[in-house]
Design a protein around this motif. Structure first.
Motif, PDB file in Angstrom:
ATOM      1  N   ALA A   1     -33.258  88.167  -0.007  1.00  0.00           N
ATOM      2  CA  ALA A   1     -33.210  89.626  -0.120  1.00  0.00           C
ATOM      3  C   ALA A   1     -34.603  90.174  -0.402  1.00  0.00           C
ATOM      4  O   ALA A   1     -35.467  89.475  -0.945  1.00  0.00           O
TER       5      ALA A   1
ATOM      6  N   LEU B   1     -25.254  97.621  -4.021  1.00  0.00           N
ATOM      7  CA  LEU B   1     -26.292  96.785  -4.626  1.00  0.00           C
ATOM      8  C   LEU B   1     -25.910  95.321  -4.770  1.00  0.00           C
ATOM      9  O   LEU B   1     -26.233  94.671  -5.756  1.00  0.00           O
ATOM     10  N   ILE B   2     -25.225  94.777  -3.764  1.00  0.00           N
ATOM     11  CA  ILE B   2     -25.037  93.334  -3.672  1.00  0.00           C
ATOM     12  C   ILE B   2     -25.583  92.892  -2.321  1.00  0.00           C
ATOM     13  O   ILE B   2     -25.162  93.400  -1.280  1.00  0.00           O
ATOM     14  N   LYS B   3     -26.556  91.988  -2.350  1.00  0.00           N
ATOM     15  CA  LYS B   3     -27.235  91.551  -1.137  1.00  0.00           C
ATOM     16  C   LYS B   3     -27.128  90.043  -0.989  1.00  0.00           C
ATOM     17  O   LYS B   3     -26.988  89.317  -1.961  1.00  0.00           O
TER      18      LYS B   3
ATOM     19  N   GLU C   1     -30.105  88.216 -10.392  1.00  0.00           N
ATOM     20  CA  GLU C   1     -29.883  89.628 -10.687  1.00  0.00           C
ATOM     21  C   GLU C   1     -31.231  90.313 -10.782  1.00  0.00           C
ATOM     22  O   GLU C   1     -32.102  89.873 -11.539  1.00  0.00           O
TER      23      GLU C   1
ATOM     24  N   VAL D   1     -28.284  89.430  -5.987  1.00  0.00           N
ATOM     25  CA  VAL D   1     -28.589  88.664  -4.772  1.00  0.00           C
ATOM     26  C   VAL D   1     -27.770  87.377  -4.810  1.00  0.00           C
ATOM     27  O   VAL D   1     -27.854  86.605  -5.764  1.00  0.00           O
TER      28      VAL D   1
ATOM     29  N   GLY E   1     -28.573  96.284 -11.969  1.00  0.00           N
ATOM     30  CA  GLY E   1     -29.314  96.640 -10.772  1.00  0.00           C
ATOM     31  C   GLY E   1     -28.693  95.987  -9.557  1.00  0.00           C
ATOM     32  O   GLY E   1     -27.507  96.137  -9.298  1.00  0.00           O
ATOM     33  N   THR E   2     -29.498  95.206  -8.830  1.00  0.00           N
ATOM     34  CA  THR E   2     -29.057  94.541  -7.607  1.00  0.00           C
ATOM     35  C   THR E   2     -28.687  93.093  -7.894  1.00  0.00           C
ATOM     36  O   THR E   2     -29.355  92.423  -8.682  1.00  0.00           O
TER      37      THR E   2
ATOM     38  N   VAL F   1     -36.582  93.862  -1.908  1.00  0.00           N
ATOM     39  CA  VAL F   1     -36.510  95.199  -2.480  1.00  0.00           C
ATOM     40  C   VAL F   1     -37.928  95.739  -2.587  1.00  0.00           C
ATOM     41  O   VAL F   1     -38.894  94.973  -2.622  1.00  0.00           O
TER      42      VAL F   1
ATOM     43  N   VAL G   1     -22.000  97.204 -11.758  1.00  0.00           N
ATOM     44  CA  VAL G   1     -22.862  97.068 -10.585  1.00  0.00           C
ATOM     45  C   VAL G   1     -22.261  97.939  -9.490  1.00  0.00           C
ATOM     46  O   VAL G   1     -21.088  97.783  -9.140  1.00  0.00           O
TER      47      VAL G   1
ATOM     48  N   GLN H   1     -38.131 100.115  -7.849  1.00  0.00           N
ATOM     49  CA  GLN H   1     -37.367  99.474  -8.911  1.00  0.00           C
ATOM     50  C   GLN H   1     -37.788 100.049 -10.264  1.00  0.00           C
ATOM     51  O   GLN H   1     -38.962 100.299 -10.501  1.00  0.00           O
TER      52      GLN H   1
END
Length: 261
Positions: free
Chosen positions: A89, A83-85, A137, A166, A163-164, A91, A79, A96
């Motif tokens: 959150a 990309l850590i929120k 995730e 949360v 990906g990101t 997007v 990761v 994406q």
């Protein structure tokens, strides 16, 4: 697959990530022949990007999901920053790449887990966890999910769908809570979509974390303090639409939400 083709694939995957692009299929000569080669390419992608690795994702801890993913063992991916929120959150759906929201426990490390000859135990990796969080995730993939979707080693080279992440608030006194058996409910725009638990999907978040520590140790990679590990989906995989808000309710352990604008 010789080194020149590994480098070619790594540079291509790095460019797709930089540009936020996907493609249909992959030339057969660029598909890694096995997991070892795929992970070597994934490390090359990290080097090509030059981005900080702020966490890791794990997938396929149990046979049911392994069958869906066409794998026989769990898989992992990096990761990247930023990309850590924090929850809630948002997007942009259009940006994406084949998005999939996955409800997961997130473990943030407070100590390194360096490579070593002796395997790590679940208790040892638990001692390295600074906090455990409810999370989602927001997985992605650089390959379009169509008839030309490449074999799984290509996906592993791309970070296994990373990906990101949360993060919800830290779970208070998580060591003394019944993490494994806590039912988690995933709602989408107010309607229930899925239920699950760690006991059913991954046994306990520390189990995949120990697996990852040992898998990385075997190849000389260190898990580092401050990194966040997404430990595997509790509610399977869904295809989100624009305008959908996903809220994962972990009961007394907290909630976390993510919206696809």
């Amino acid at each position: 697959m010789d080194l020149s083709r590994q480098l070619e694939l790594a540079r291509h995957l790095a460019n797709l990530r930089r540009e936020g692009r996907q493609q249909s299929g992959l030339a057969e000569r660029l598909v890694p022949p096995d997991a070892e080669t795929a992970y070597r390419v994934a490390q090359m992608v990290e080097e090509e990007l030059g981005w900080d690795v702020v966490g890791w994702k794990i997938a396929g801890m149990k046979p049911g999901l392994q069958r869906q993913l066409r794998i026989s063992t769990p898989i992992y991916g990096r990761v990247f920053a930023p990309l850590i929120k924090s929850s809630p959150a948002r997007v942009e759906h259009i940006k994406q790449c084949s998005p999939i929201p996955e409800v997961e426990y997130q473990a943030r490390l407070g100590a390194d887990l360096p490579p070593r000859a002796k395997p790590y135990t679940v208790e040892e990796v638990g001692d390295a966890v600074a906090s455990l969080h409810p999370g989602i995730e927001l997985a992605e993939c650089r390959f379009v999910h169509d008839a030309a979707f490449p074999p799984m080693p290509a996906i592993m080279a791309d970070g296994s769908g990373s990906g990101t992440i949360v993060l919800g608030e830290p779970i208070t006194d998580w060591r003394n809570r019944d993490i494994a058996n806590q039912e988690v409910v995933l709602n989408c725009n107010g309607a229930e979509r899925r239920r699950g638990s760690a006991a059913e999907a991954i046994d306990h978040p520390l189990v995949p974390l120990a697996w990852l520590a040992n898998e990385l140790s075997r190849t000389g990679i260190r898990l580092e303090a401050g990194q966040t590990i997404s430990t595997g989906t509790l509610t399977g995989m869904l295809r989100p639409k624009p305008g959908e808000t996903y809220i994962a309710d972990f009961g007394p352990l907290g909630t976390v939400s993510a919206t696809y604008n």
